[in-house]
Scaffold this active site. Structure first.
Site, PDB file in Angstrom:
ATOM      1  N   ASN A 158      -5.378  -5.760   7.182  1.00 40.40           N
ATOM      2  CA  ASN A 158      -4.993  -4.986   6.007  1.00 40.40           C
ATOM      3  C   ASN A 158      -6.002  -5.331   4.919  1.00 40.40           C
ATOM      4  O   ASN A 158      -5.891  -6.365   4.255  1.00 40.40           O
ATOM      5  CB  ASN A 158      -3.569  -5.339   5.581  1.00 40.40           C
ATOM      6  CG  ASN A 158      -3.093  -4.544   4.373  1.00 40.40           C
ATOM      7  OD1 ASN A 158      -3.872  -3.859   3.713  1.00 40.40           O
ATOM      8  ND2 ASN A 158      -1.810  -4.637   4.073  1.00 40.40           N
ATOM      9  N   ARG A 175      -4.233  -1.098   8.764  1.00 46.57           N
ATOM     10  CA  ARG A 175      -3.592  -0.275   7.744  1.00 46.57           C
ATOM     11  C   ARG A 175      -4.670   0.608   7.122  1.00 46.57           C
ATOM     12  O   ARG A 175      -5.696   0.121   6.649  1.00 46.57           O
ATOM     13  CB  ARG A 175      -2.971  -1.141   6.650  1.00 46.57           C
ATOM     14  CG  ARG A 175      -2.356  -0.315   5.515  1.00 46.57           C
ATOM     15  CD  ARG A 175      -2.179  -1.136   4.260  1.00 46.57           C
ATOM     16  NE  ARG A 175      -1.630  -0.333   3.166  1.00 46.57           N
ATOM     17  CZ  ARG A 175      -1.720  -0.662   1.878  1.00 46.57           C
ATOM     18  NH1 ARG A 175      -2.337  -1.776   1.524  1.00 46.57           N
ATOM     19  NH2 ARG A 175      -1.196   0.114   0.955  1.00 46.57           N
ATOM     20  N   HIS A 183       2.318   3.765   0.709  1.00 44.35           N
ATOM     21  CA  HIS A 183       3.160   2.606   1.077  1.00 44.35           C
ATOM     22  C   HIS A 183       4.051   2.917   2.280  1.00 44.35           C
ATOM     23  O   HIS A 183       5.102   2.296   2.469  1.00 44.35           O
ATOM     24  CB  HIS A 183       4.022   2.140  -0.111  1.00 44.35           C
ATOM     25  CG  HIS A 183       3.228   1.555  -1.232  1.00 44.35           C
ATOM     26  ND1 HIS A 183       3.473   1.877  -2.554  1.00 44.35           N
ATOM     27  CD2 HIS A 183       2.180   0.688  -1.239  1.00 44.35           C
ATOM     28  CE1 HIS A 183       2.614   1.231  -3.329  1.00 44.35           C
ATOM     29  NE2 HIS A 183       1.822   0.499  -2.548  1.00 44.35           N
ATOM     30  N   ARG A 243      -3.037   0.240 -12.553  1.00 42.86           N
ATOM     31  CA  ARG A 243      -3.034   1.704 -12.524  1.00 42.86           C
ATOM     32  C   ARG A 243      -1.981   2.244 -13.486  1.00 42.86           C
ATOM     33  O   ARG A 243      -0.904   1.682 -13.631  1.00 42.86           O
ATOM     34  CB  ARG A 243      -2.762   2.206 -11.104  1.00 42.86           C
ATOM     35  CG  ARG A 243      -3.951   2.108 -10.185  1.00 42.86           C
ATOM     36  CD  ARG A 243      -3.583   2.392  -8.741  1.00 42.86           C
ATOM     37  NE  ARG A 243      -3.295   1.175  -7.999  1.00 42.86           N
ATOM     38  CZ  ARG A 243      -2.848   1.134  -6.753  1.00 42.86           C
ATOM     39  NH1 ARG A 243      -2.613   2.260  -6.099  1.00 42.86           N
ATOM     40  NH2 ARG A 243      -2.630  -0.010  -6.156  1.00 42.86           N
ATOM     41  N   GLU A 281       4.508  -5.063   6.734  1.00 41.84           N
ATOM     42  CA  GLU A 281       3.595  -4.007   7.157  1.00 41.84           C
ATOM     43  C   GLU A 281       2.830  -4.402   8.415  1.00 41.84           C
ATOM     44  O   GLU A 281       2.520  -3.550   9.258  1.00 41.84           O
ATOM     45  CB  GLU A 281       2.618  -3.700   6.023  1.00 41.84           C
ATOM     46  CG  GLU A 281       3.274  -3.098   4.791  1.00 41.84           C
ATOM     47  CD  GLU A 281       2.382  -3.115   3.577  1.00 41.84           C
ATOM     48  OE1 GLU A 281       2.198  -2.046   2.968  1.00 41.84           O
ATOM     49  OE2 GLU A 281       1.860  -4.200   3.231  1.00 41.84           O
TER      50      GLU A 281
END
Length: 393
Positions: free
Chosen positions: A9, A94, A182, A242, A380
């Protein structure tokens, strides 16, 4: 030792990795770790399945400005030489953006890689680094199977209305849609919801993935019905650096009145806004919570307000709320932020048990809360490993 899957990832300045046995479904990796500070001063750490440290140094010293490719070139031989590693069967990655064409885990080929490269402008903080990891593995072992697992795939179950912008149809047909992100995290949470909610897992559930990147997903039947992120991973919630949802007129103003060009605006919205921009201190929620600066408190308050407001705006997609799940770094660890969000959702029947929330317990709703509220760690890496298992290697 049986064959193993490696999951990678790659983030903007970090790389997480994990090694899972092929022939078991254990959620605990044999080896896991991360490299942070890529591009500055890389820091390595790894542990075994019992949580015991395996070292804090890569076998070779990295330059201060080492790239993702250089970091991975150091990591792969280290893993290969580790006694617990076994025979590597495949590497799962990912990949943040899969666009319209990739709706499920996909074996990577040159043609696939070219398509993923074309999507880089839609996820500039992530996609180039995801691709760099793929290329580094291919350079190391060209014939090793690699699998791309997409953050956008989970959201393809949404109604077309939840994916559409009110733009001219020709732009929509070109692929300017709300993709959502996500997805690997949401996929994992959806898979474990029955363990915690029983049959109610199929009901109306909001999952808040809150970290340096943050979003909310409205689920029904454990499928995505709407989400806060859109065409890029810039939309929706306020995040670490962000801005989240923004009046597009602000961008026009920045170009016309401030004479800012596209790269400057991109840097502002992706890297200098959010918790960092509002506080002027840090994008780390814990640093802000510990600060006495009023701007830090304001940043935390705005983060909570925007999260609660966004969640409320997603309710029409599922028609109400039976359960709320917090996950990811902030969601799993910040009782203050969970409280700040839930206080603004009391009108929905959300009420927390203060002691359980302070302890980061799994169930944090009060006895008289109409909405079950949980804190669940995401995984994940396991989602990616399970995707690798779905291929016949």
């Amino acid at each position: 030792m049986s064959g193993v899957f490696l999951t990678l990832n790659a983030g903007s300045s970090s790389l997480k990795f994990a090694v899972f046995e092929r022939d078991t479904t254990s959620a605990v990796p044999m080896i896991s770790g991360k490299i942070t500070g890529i591009g500055e001063n890389a820091v390595f750490s790894a542990r075994d399945s019992q949580g015991r440290p395996l070292g804090t140094d890569l076998p070779e010293t990295l330059d201060a400005g080492a790239t993702h490719e250089q970091v991975i070139a150091m990591l792969l031989p280290w893993l290969e030489n580790h006694q617990s590693f076994g025979s590597l069967v495949a590497v799962g990655h990912r990949v943040v953006h899969g666009g319209q064409n990739f709706t499920k885990p996909t074996r990577i080929s040159d043609a696939v890689l070219q398509q993923l490269q074309a999507l880089s402008p839609l996820a500039p903080l992530h996609q180039p680094h995801n691709i760099a990891a793929i290329r580094a593995v291919a350079h190391w072992q060209p014939d090793l199977p690699q699998i791309a697992c997409f953050d956008t795939s989970f959201h393809r179950t949404q109604d077309p209305l939840a994916q559409a912008f009110a733009l001219p149809r020709d732009l929509t047909d070109e692929g300017i849609l709300r993709y959502g992100f996500h997805g690997l995290s949401y996929d994992y949470i959806a898979s474990v919801l029955p363990d915690h909610l029983g049959p109610e897992a199929e009901g109306r559930v909001m999952v808040a993935h809150l970290g340096n990147g943050a979003s909310i997903c409205a689920m029904k039947g454990r499928k995505s019905r709407a989400t806060s992120m859109g065409f890029t991973a810039l939309d929706g919630l306020m995040m670490g650096t962000r801005c989240g949802a923004l009046d597009p007129g602000v961008v026009l103003y920045l170009t016309q009145a401030k004479a800012m060009d596209a790269p400057e605006i991109e840097d502002l919205l992706y890297n200098k806004s959010g918790l960092l921009g509002v506080s002027g201190i840090s994008n780390d929620a814990q640093v802000l919570q510990d600060s006495a600066d009023p701007h830090a408190a304001e940043a935390i308050a705005l983060f909570c307000y925007r999260a609660a407001s966004t969640l409320a705006g997603l309710l029409p997609s599922i028609g109400g709320l039976d359960a709320l799940v917090f996950t990811a770094g902030i969601g799993e660890n910040s009782a203050l932020i969970r409280q700040g969000i839930c206080d603004r959702l009391e009108w929905l029947g959300v009420k927390l048990d203060d002691a359980a929330n302070a302890a980061n317990a799994t169930r944090i709703d009060a006895a008289d809360s109409r909405v079950k509220t949980l804190v669940l760690p995401t995984n994940e890496e396991l989602t990616v490993a399970n995707a690798c298992r779905s291929f016949a290697f």
